[in-house]
Design a protein around this motif. Sequence first.
Motif, short mmCIF file in Angstrom:
data_model
loop_
_atom_site.label_atom_id
_atom_site.label_comp_id
_atom_site.label_asym_id
_atom_site.label_seq_id
_atom_site.Cartn_x
_atom_site.Cartn_y
_atom_site.Cartn_z
N GLU A 154 0.53 -1.30 -0.08
CA GLU A 154 -0.31 0.13 -0.28
C GLU A 154 0.64 1.03 0.16
O GLU A 154 0.34 2.48 -1.01
CB GLU A 154 -1.42 0.02 1.31
CG GLU A 154 -2.19 -1.16 1.07
CD GLU A 154 -2.84 -1.45 2.66
OE1 GLU A 154 -3.16 -0.40 3.21
OE2 GLU A 154 -3.84 -1.41 2.37
N ASP A 155 1.87 1.66 0.64
CA ASP A 155 2.77 2.47 0.72
C ASP A 155 4.51 1.95 1.02
O ASP A 155 4.87 1.76 1.70
CB ASP A 155 2.27 2.99 1.85
CG ASP A 155 3.41 3.97 2.07
OD1 ASP A 155 4.03 5.09 1.12
OD2 ASP A 155 3.86 4.68 2.93
N SER A 212 6.92 3.72 -0.35
CA SER A 212 7.33 4.51 -0.79
C SER A 212 9.02 4.92 0.57
O SER A 212 9.51 5.60 -0.53
CB SER A 212 6.15 6.20 -0.17
OG SER A 212 6.33 6.08 0.82
#
Lengths: 225, 225
Positions: A219-220, A222
């Motif tokens: 989902e993330d 980053s």
Amino acid sequence: MTGYYGEHSKVWVSVDCIVFGFEENCLKVLIGRREMDPGRGEWSLYGGFVGSDESLHNAANRVLKNLTGLDNLYMKQVGAFGEIDRDPGERVISIAYCALINVKDYDDALRQKHHLEWVALENLPKLYSDHNKMVTDAITLLRRRLKTEPLSFNLLPELFTLTQLQHVYEAIINEEIDKRNFRKRIKQIEYIEKTEYIDKLTSKRGAALYRFNRKAYEEDPSFRL
Amino acid sequence: MTGYYGEHSKVWVSVDCIVFGFEENCLKVLIGRREMDPGRGEWSLYGGFVGSDESLHNAANRVLKNLTGLDNLYMKQVGAFGEIDRDPGERVISIAYCALINVKDYDDALRQKHHLEWVALENLPKLYSDHNKMVTDAITLLRRRLKTEPLSFNLLPELFTLTQLQHVYEAIINEEIDKRNFRKRIKQIEYIEKTEYIDKLTSKRGAALYRFNRKAYEEDPSFRL
């Protein structure tokens, strides 16, 4: 076969697998002694020829499944090795793949059946053909990718301490990491989850066990460590 | 041929070259229409079969020399592409290489002879077989390597302005860069040398021309932009 293809010569293509494991705080490679000519008795990676009915990726998966009993391992293509005289027997082009496994997931009976050994990266002997170069390229790839991909979890059991995680990082980059900075950064990473479990084996006070949450990472993704 | 090899089937192996150039502030790829079956008339990268007497590296160099007239281009292996049905004609495993060239070094007559076009990366059409995937993997590789290797100089003439250098970086990473920060960092890099020459074409006041000093880089390659 059309004339366009037929004018050219074919070659054998193989895959060779560099299987990395993490044990006793160091990065190890799975190698064995060759059981066929040429090079019988020499230390070697484990590989196989690519069949006419399988993709390179599937060939590497087949070889790894045969070797470890494990499916869907974390695997990356390292590169194609194509010097004319790389194989002392015939012209063979080989595509190297590296895989990361948790040593404890690996059936030791299977390792013995294939006469393989876990050898520390820093003690690796001279290997058959260009296999040492394959290992070097694989570790270079891991070091580059480590900064942007959470690959170290593949070398650890499902639940791990932060000390174990730090040791995996240190083993891959071959450098000591400052413990305080490392923990500070880990705490900012949502996808490394503290569990309610405690490991009492590694220290008297007990160390909290963590887990890699793949769903949270997807989902993330980053954050880069 | 020993029995061990002979039990397995051979395949055709080719190399395909992704040639990147920099022009009009954008990254371009050299592509042409296929002049043979299968896929006659489709847009395609430029490639060739690997001969029995040449390494993969030499095959890629031969193809690039034939294509550009240039020797010893900056070239990297992108990877091996091995899906069974990737070539609509026969089973062919292809090793992709990417090369960076300064468009102005490239003989335009040779480009026309091969019926090739420089097409901006962002306007790339559907290419033959898995060639779009090869281009995507090549640009991913360049983006990763850009942080640790001074590869952008291969896309520029020997003397360049800092604005040109910034545009090359921006074209590869596909993001705008802050000009002041960029220049501040460039000034710290010993191997990017200011020359006594001025470019009067790009601005009225004239812009200083810089040069990549390969010798200085090789002595101290530690700086990462």
